[in-house]
Design an enzyme around this catalytic site. Structure first.
Site, PDB file in Angstrom:
ATOM      1  N   ASN A   1       0.844  -1.197   0.000  1.00  0.00           N
ATOM      2  CA  ASN A   1       0.000   0.000   0.000  1.00  0.00           C
ATOM      3  C   ASN A   1       0.874   1.239   0.000  1.00  0.00           C
ATOM      4  O   ASN A   1       1.975   1.256   0.536  1.00  0.00           O
ATOM      5  CB  ASN A   1      -0.996  -0.019   1.171  1.00  0.00           C
TER       6      ASN A   1
ATOM      7  N   GLY B   1       1.546  -7.759  12.448  1.00  0.00           N
ATOM      8  CA  GLY B   1       2.155  -8.117  11.167  1.00  0.00           C
ATOM      9  C   GLY B   1       1.745  -9.502  10.728  1.00  0.00           C
ATOM     10  O   GLY B   1       2.243 -10.501  11.226  1.00  0.00           O
ATOM     11  N   GLY B   2       0.770  -9.561   9.825  1.00  0.00           N
ATOM     12  CA  GLY B   2       0.425 -10.826   9.190  1.00  0.00           C
ATOM     13  C   GLY B   2      -0.405 -11.778  10.023  1.00  0.00           C
ATOM     14  O   GLY B   2      -0.569 -12.936   9.633  1.00  0.00           O
TER      15      GLY B   2
ATOM     16  N   ILE C   1      -0.780   4.523   0.475  1.00  0.00           N
ATOM     17  CA  ILE C   1      -1.907   5.461   0.649  1.00  0.00           C
ATOM     18  C   ILE C   1      -1.386   6.882   0.911  1.00  0.00           C
ATOM     19  O   ILE C   1      -1.923   7.852   0.397  1.00  0.00           O
ATOM     20  CB  ILE C   1      -2.799   5.026   1.842  1.00  0.00           C
ATOM     21  N   GLY C   2      -0.347   6.967   1.741  1.00  0.00           N
ATOM     22  CA  GLY C   2       0.179   8.305   2.058  1.00  0.00           C
ATOM     23  C   GLY C   2      -0.680   9.029   3.080  1.00  0.00           C
ATOM     24  O   GLY C   2      -0.704  10.256   3.144  1.00  0.00           O
TER      25      GLY C   2
ATOM     26  N   CYS D   1       5.313   5.292   9.247  1.00  0.00           N
ATOM     27  CA  CYS D   1       4.637   5.252   7.949  1.00  0.00           C
ATOM     28  C   CYS D   1       5.678   5.227   6.832  1.00  0.00           C
ATOM     29  O   CYS D   1       6.548   6.103   6.768  1.00  0.00           O
ATOM     30  CB  CYS D   1       3.716   6.460   7.775  1.00  0.00           C
TER      31      CYS D   1
HETATM   32  C1  LIG Z   1      -4.137  -0.094   3.445  1.00  0.00           C
HETATM   33  C2  LIG Z   1      -3.371   0.062   4.725  1.00  0.00           C
HETATM   34  C3  LIG Z   1      -3.404   1.279   5.399  1.00  0.00           C
HETATM   35  C4  LIG Z   1      -2.687   1.460   6.584  1.00  0.00           C
HETATM   36  N1  LIG Z   1      -2.746   2.660   7.219  1.00  0.00           N
HETATM   37  C5  LIG Z   1      -2.082   2.815   8.405  1.00  0.00           C
HETATM   38  C6  LIG Z   1      -2.171   4.025   9.132  1.00  0.00           C
HETATM   39  O1  LIG Z   1      -2.854   4.979   8.746  1.00  0.00           O
HETATM   40  N2  LIG Z   1      -1.483   4.129  10.290  1.00  0.00           N
HETATM   41  C7  LIG Z   1      -0.711   3.103  10.793  1.00  0.00           C
HETATM   42  O2  LIG Z   1      -0.116   3.243  11.869  1.00  0.00           O
HETATM   43  N3  LIG Z   1      -0.644   1.924  10.130  1.00  0.00           N
HETATM   44  C8  LIG Z   1      -1.299   1.764   8.965  1.00  0.00           C
HETATM   45  N4  LIG Z   1      -1.229   0.568   8.311  1.00  0.00           N
HETATM   46  C9  LIG Z   1      -0.393  -0.535   8.859  1.00  0.00           C
HETATM   47  C10 LIG Z   1      -1.222  -1.534   9.658  1.00  0.00           C
HETATM   48  O3  LIG Z   1      -1.804  -0.935  10.793  1.00  0.00           O
HETATM   49  C11 LIG Z   1      -0.343  -2.719  10.121  1.00  0.00           C
HETATM   50  O4  LIG Z   1       0.639  -2.219  10.999  1.00  0.00           O
HETATM   51  C12 LIG Z   1       0.368  -3.406   8.958  1.00  0.00           C
HETATM   52  O5  LIG Z   1      -0.504  -3.550   7.853  1.00  0.00           O
HETATM   53  C13 LIG Z   1       0.933  -4.777   9.364  1.00  0.00           C
HETATM   54  O6  LIG Z   1      -0.086  -5.632   9.817  1.00  0.00           O
HETATM   55  P1  LIG Z   1      -0.846  -6.686   8.856  1.00  0.00           P
HETATM   56  O7  LIG Z   1       0.217  -7.469   8.169  1.00  0.00           O
HETATM   57  O8  LIG Z   1      -1.673  -7.494   9.807  1.00  0.00           O
HETATM   58  O9  LIG Z   1      -1.661  -5.897   7.909  1.00  0.00           O
HETATM   59  C14 LIG Z   1      -1.935   0.375   7.110  1.00  0.00           C
HETATM   60  C15 LIG Z   1      -1.919  -0.848   6.444  1.00  0.00           C
HETATM   61  C16 LIG Z   1      -2.623  -1.028   5.261  1.00  0.00           C
HETATM   62  C17 LIG Z   1      -2.562  -2.359   4.574  1.00  0.00           C
END
Ligand SMILES: Cc1cc2nc3c(=O)[nH]c(=O)nc-3n(C[C@H](O)[C@H](O)[C@H](O)COP(=O)(O)O)c2cc1C
Length: 301
Positions: free
Chosen positions: A68, A240-241, A70-71, A128
């Site tokens: 992602n 994470g995952g 998104i920014g 981020c």
């Molecule tokens: C589409 C998307 C948007 C995210 N936006 C944020 C965010 O705004 N702030 C943040 O701290 N983490 C953001 N994350 C990170 C997630 O909170 C998480 O830390 C990361 O995806 C790892 O966990 P996962 O593998 O279970 O997804 C985003 C992740 C994804 C996929």
């Protein structure tokens, strides 16, 4: 059977947390997700002023994970408080605000505003991967500076969201703990990139984005093990995952006190229900009375 856990003195009713950016403002998802099953739910990160985020494409599937870029599109904290503060109390779990900014004072401004909105805690998004420049979380001193500023701005519990991309995540964890963080979230997405051979275009407009989902779990588990070993006593939220109860248990055994679920929400928004049910089955099968018995309880070879 006791599913409750704690991050220092802060109590959570269950060990699962909704990760920032994967359940919108939380309020937006409250019709779909039963947040009463979660110990807390983290809102999408918010900046001091509105950010429009990156150009499309912002999301791309990659093998078993996703990229992602998104920014951090967000309306700015003043609008965010106006849009959501009134509804936060209706959500049947604690809401964590998530702050992002380009400098320490910006983080402090966001957190001060969130403090008035009724959030139970604030997460400082130091990691981020989609902003210009080097993420704070890759530098212990810069991360500590942000947390110190935020600590001075609020009495709410403060969590610092770190990055497994750091050369030493333990050094960053130690620095933010000393600066006043109550816990660390280990960790955010891993920096990644992909290119489509047909179009020769990067998969996301920012070229480099955040890689999340199943493939990053071993990296996040390694980071949790390192922080638990090197900064004993600092509570950890693993992230994470994770998408099953076994993954949640794996994070707990590695030393996390709670586990944030992220990308899994895009495919299975109601995953929390299955995970809690399966956690209970595991505890029953293994004679675990309290989830806290599992924290850091892996058996070394
Ligand atoms: C589409 C998307 C948007 C995210 N936006 C944020 C965010 O705004 N702030 C943040 O701290 N983490 C953001 N994350 C990170 C997630 O909170 C998480 O830390 C990361 O995806 C790892 O966990 P996962 O593998 O279970 O997804 C985003 C992740 C994804 C996929």
């Amino acid at each position: 059977m006791n599913l409750s856990t704690s991050l220092g003195t802060y109590e959570l009713s269950t060990p699962i947390i909704a990760a920032s950016g994967t359940v919108g403002s939380v309020v937006d998802f409250s019709d779909v997700i039963d947040f009463s099953l979660y110990g807390a739910a983290t809102a999408k990160s918010v900046a001091p002023e509105p950010w429009k985020g990156r150009e499309p494409p912002r999301i791309a599937p990659v093998d078993t994970g996703m990229l992602n870029s998104i920014g951090i599109q967000n309306p700015g904290v003043v609008s965010w408080v106006g849009m959501y503060a009134a509804d936060l109390a209706e959500i049947p779990t604690d809401i964590w605000g998530s702050a992002v900014a380009h400098d320490p004072n910006g983080f402090a401004a966001v957190v001060s505003a969130m403090d008035t909105a009724g959030v139970a805690a604030v997460e400082v998004n130091l990691s981020c991967p989609n902003l210009d420049g080097v993420p704070f979380a890759l530098d212990a001193a810069r991360s500590a500076e942000v947390v110190r500023c935020v600590r001075d701005a609020t009495d709410l519990p403060v969590g610092a969201k770190l990055s497994s991309d750091a050369r030493s995540i333990s050094a960053v964890a130690s620095a933010v703990a000393e600066a006043g963080a109550d816990w660390v979230v280990v960790s955010n997405t891993v920096m990644g990139a992909g290119i489509d051979p047909e179009t020769r275009r990067p998969l996301v407009s920012g070229l480099v984005g955040g890689y999340s989902g199943a493939p990053i779990r071993p990296i996040a588990i390694r980071s949790v093990l390192e922080v638990a070993r090197d900064v004993p006593g600092l509570p950890i939220v693993g992230c994470g995952g994770a998408s099953t109860s076994a993954h949640v248990i794996e994070f707990l055994l590695a030393g996390a006190s709670a586990v944030a679920l992220g990308s899994v929400h895009f495919k299975t928004p109601r995953i929390g229900k299955r995970i809690i049910k399966d956690l209970e089955k595991y505890m029953d099968r293994h004679g675990v009375v309290s989830i806290s018995e599992l924290i850091g309880a892996y058996e070394p070879w």
